[in-house]
Write a protein that holds these residues in place. Sequence first.
Motif, mmCIF file in Angstrom:
data_model
loop_
_atom_site.group_PDB
_atom_site.id
_atom_site.type_symbol
_atom_site.label_atom_id
_atom_site.label_comp_id
_atom_site.label_asym_id
_atom_site.label_seq_id
_atom_site.Cartn_x
_atom_site.Cartn_y
_atom_site.Cartn_z
ATOM 1 N N GLY A 94 2.340 21.547 -0.567
ATOM 2 C CA GLY A 94 3.706 22.017 -0.700
ATOM 3 C C GLY A 94 4.742 21.002 -0.300
ATOM 4 N N GLY A 95 4.413 19.708 -0.417
ATOM 5 C CA GLY A 95 5.362 18.662 -0.080
ATOM 6 C C GLY A 95 5.191 18.093 1.304
ATOM 7 N N VAL A 96 4.252 18.636 2.094
ATOM 8 C CA VAL A 96 4.011 18.139 3.444
ATOM 9 C C VAL A 96 3.131 16.894 3.381
ATOM 10 N N THR A 97 3.491 15.862 4.130
ATOM 11 C CA THR A 97 2.670 14.652 4.223
ATOM 12 C C THR A 97 2.441 14.322 5.686
ATOM 13 N N GLN A 98 1.370 13.571 5.942
ATOM 14 C CA GLN A 98 1.056 13.133 7.301
ATOM 15 C C GLN A 98 1.129 11.615 7.379
ATOM 16 N N LEU A 99 1.928 11.116 8.306
ATOM 17 C CA LEU A 99 1.994 9.682 8.532
ATOM 18 C C LEU A 99 0.678 9.213 9.137
ATOM 19 N N LEU A 100 0.030 8.213 8.500
ATOM 20 C CA LEU A 100 -1.211 7.645 9.005
ATOM 21 C C LEU A 100 -1.010 6.299 9.665
ATOM 22 N N ALA A 101 -0.115 5.512 9.142
ATOM 23 C CA ALA A 101 0.107 4.179 9.713
ATOM 24 C C ALA A 101 1.469 3.669 9.289
ATOM 25 N N GLU A 102 2.095 2.955 10.211
ATOM 26 C CA GLU A 102 3.358 2.288 9.912
ATOM 27 C C GLU A 102 3.408 1.043 10.774
ATOM 28 N N ALA A 103 3.339 -0.122 10.148
ATOM 29 C CA ALA A 103 3.218 -1.356 10.920
ATOM 30 C C ALA A 103 3.717 -2.536 10.117
ATOM 31 N N GLU A 104 3.977 -3.636 10.825
ATOM 32 C CA GLU A 104 4.284 -4.900 10.177
ATOM 33 C C GLU A 104 2.987 -5.600 9.828
ATOM 34 N N VAL A 105 2.908 -6.116 8.611
ATOM 35 C CA VAL A 105 1.713 -6.813 8.139
ATOM 36 C C VAL A 105 2.139 -8.153 7.558
ATOM 37 N N PRO A 106 1.212 -9.111 7.452
ATOM 38 C CA PRO A 106 1.577 -10.416 6.906
ATOM 39 C C PRO A 106 2.075 -10.303 5.469
#
Length: 277
Positions: A94-106
């Motif tokens: 129904g439009g719900v999402t779960q954040l799994l990762a948020e990071a700086e990458v090369p």
Amino acid sequence: MFSGKLKLRKFAGLLLAAVALTSFYSCSDDDDNNLEEDTARLTVRMTDAPGDYDAVFVEVEDVMIKSDLEAEGEGWVSVGNVQTGIYDLLELTGGVTQLLAEAEVPAGHLGQIRLVLGNNNSVVINGESQPLSTPSAQQSGLKLQVNQELEAGEQYEFLLDFDVDQSIVTAGSSGGFILKPVIRVSATAETGMIIGEVHPSAVGGLGIQTVVKATNASHTISAYTDANGAFVLNGVPSGTYQITVTPEAASGLSAKTMSNVEVSSNATVDLETIFLD
């Protein structure tokens, strides 16, 4: 179906065979991004297409990337800041999402993303929990092709959408169930969104479980309505779709179909209120 479910871990806010993977590219000159030189920001979220189960729990252990900049081994490294845990996929509809990762990458060429699942996976059917075994080929993680150039200072977001019905396989005569993840991958900025409401959302004081599905020759995207009848179809590639609204049979209501719904990249189509009878 949602009531009385075991909830090992629930997060508010919003990981099928992978058929496509594109990138979310967004230009920004905002100094508040605070990205280091030669890095890009990568965000990975998980959502779910509907499945006919009480609950489907998957254990997320890591999100890894394969960068050409890594010279040692196979080049697989964890993105860091991974939201590990056990998630009920059926809470992510129904439009719900779960954040799994948020990071700086090369910055540079990103070949693949790998979703690493643990062994604590299970499915609940008619109130009974049963383990989901994981084939040995999947234990090292599900590899998703990216082949994307990440530019320094930019942001990229990937939505990993489990197809629960296709991801759970009966283990033949031996009984039990096997988890073989089928994931559709999309990019927020390169896809659109379909929203709306379905009414009635309840009959005789009981909530109606309704599936809203958008289909064309290339794609199928679906979601359940929430308790108020609202729905969101995320990551819809540009194109013309047929929308099918199917309430559960016990409701006594008929399905409804809408044709020639046009979806554009980075745009939202509001179907407003869809009335069932």
